[in-house]
Design an enzyme around this catalytic site. Sequence first.
Site, PDB file in Angstrom:
ATOM      1  CG  ASN A 394      -2.202   0.833   0.933  1.00 27.17           C
ATOM      2  OD1 ASN A 394      -2.117   1.932   0.420  1.00 27.17           O
ATOM      3  ND2 ASN A 394      -3.361   0.304   1.280  1.00 27.17           N
ATOM      4  CG  ASP A 395       1.332   3.368   3.612  1.00 27.87           C
ATOM      5  OD1 ASP A 395       0.333   3.947   3.153  1.00 27.87           O
ATOM      6  OD2 ASP A 395       1.392   2.936   4.776  1.00 27.87           O
ATOM      7  CB  THR A 396       5.935   0.347  -0.371  1.00 25.98           C
ATOM      8  OG1 THR A 396       5.049  -0.729  -0.706  1.00 25.98           O
ATOM      9  CG2 THR A 396       6.365   0.234   1.085  1.00 25.98           C
ATOM     10  CB  SER A 435       0.691   6.091   6.256  1.00 29.29           C
ATOM     11  OG  SER A 435      -0.075   5.969   5.074  1.00 29.29           O
TER      12      SER A 435
END
Length: 473
Positions: A394-396, A435
């Site tokens: 997701n965040d990466t 996050s």
Amino acid sequence: MDAALIIDAAYFAAAFLFIYGLKRMSSPVTARSGIVVAGWGMVVAVLASFLYTLDVNAAARPHLPTNITLAAIALAIGLGWAWWSGKRVAMTAMPQMVALYNGMGGGAAAAIAAIELLGHKTHGSVGLTLAVLGGLIGSVSLSGSLIAWAKLDGRIDRTLRLPGLQLINGAILLLTVAIGVFMVYRHGAVAMPLIALFFVLALVYGVMMTMPIGGADMPVVISLYNAFTGLAVGFEGYVLNNPALMIAGMVVGSAGTLLTLLMAKAMNRSVRNVLFSNFGAGGAEGTGAIQGTMKSVDAGDAAINMRYASKVIIAPGYGLAVAQAQHKLYEFVKLLQDAGVEVKFAIHPVAGRMPGHMNVLLAEAGVPYDIIYDMEDINNEFKEADVAVVIGANDTVNPAARTNKSSPIYGMPILNVDQAKQVYVIKRGQGKGYSGVENELFFRDNCSMVYGDAQKVMIAMIQAVKSLEGGGH
């Protein structure tokens, strides 16, 4: 032969094996043998400790084990528990196990310091200072690692929020350090309740320091406590005049520090920001509305598109580990390769929950090392890829890290999956990442969502490709 000479030689051999083993762990190809080599170093160090009883010059060594029976029992319990837990732990729970082992190492260092201080066995300002520092750092590592373990394991699902919490924590640390300085000043000649208060405050500080930190940052915290444990062990090794402990502690401390800095850099944040920013503890504000809509596609249709692609890059994440889909994923990859498709894996430094988590997962499934690439080595190739596949990340892979200055993850290096001609995101639902930030990638025109458990999705993709080749009959 003099027992003292054997002990010193054994410690030298153990130190060499520790360092050589760590060196081999730097590459996925040799990492497994590196762990074995370092393990043998620990065996040598432990056996050498039992040779103290044969040392004719034992009187010259101030710190010796006095009860071999208890030591042997403790060793047997430790070996049994480690073997049992190591065999049954799931790959997804490996970070929790690392946190527990970090805590145990810190606790052992703190216990050594407590025995030294309570028994007045350490003399001299340097020895007392290191004993106190080892006790403080080891205690913080113990309690902090236990909280990190509980958070990662879902046993604690909340963060601590109190007005003036940092001031409270600062006061606790200041009081603990003041007691430690007083103990050194008095050359260890202090009452037992004061020593007990020192360790209690250190344990409380470890809890209070870790509780406010969100789940997104727990891997960094674990790495930091790993460095703490190494530092504490090194200090206590000096106190015990034990070269193996000193060297092992320094190696673990330096490696843990470098890993912590590497992880913080991979998220474009400082360690201070990780510890005191409450990042990942809740939803992100001020990121603005995202333009576009999410589009879903059937797993079979996505698989057929990949079958006729020239180049496919796969970006795995923690969702792959949760679904235990690595074996089915590699089965699917081999089908694509047999059809002439070039397939590569792109690994973000903080993919999963610990650095190297995805590498180990893929190695477990038999994926060759030569098609697995670190972010900096493959990021420029996404624009050449026909398809990028995101599995449980997701965040990466969130483009907001490059474009949205109001986003909490702005500036974080990401995998450039959005630059591929077509992106498929395999995900169980529309949830956000650690996050708490909505992923802009999911709303892009070239992105389609494949909803479902990763293992079930891979099975459907395998069946779709096989049916094209007539293999489903």
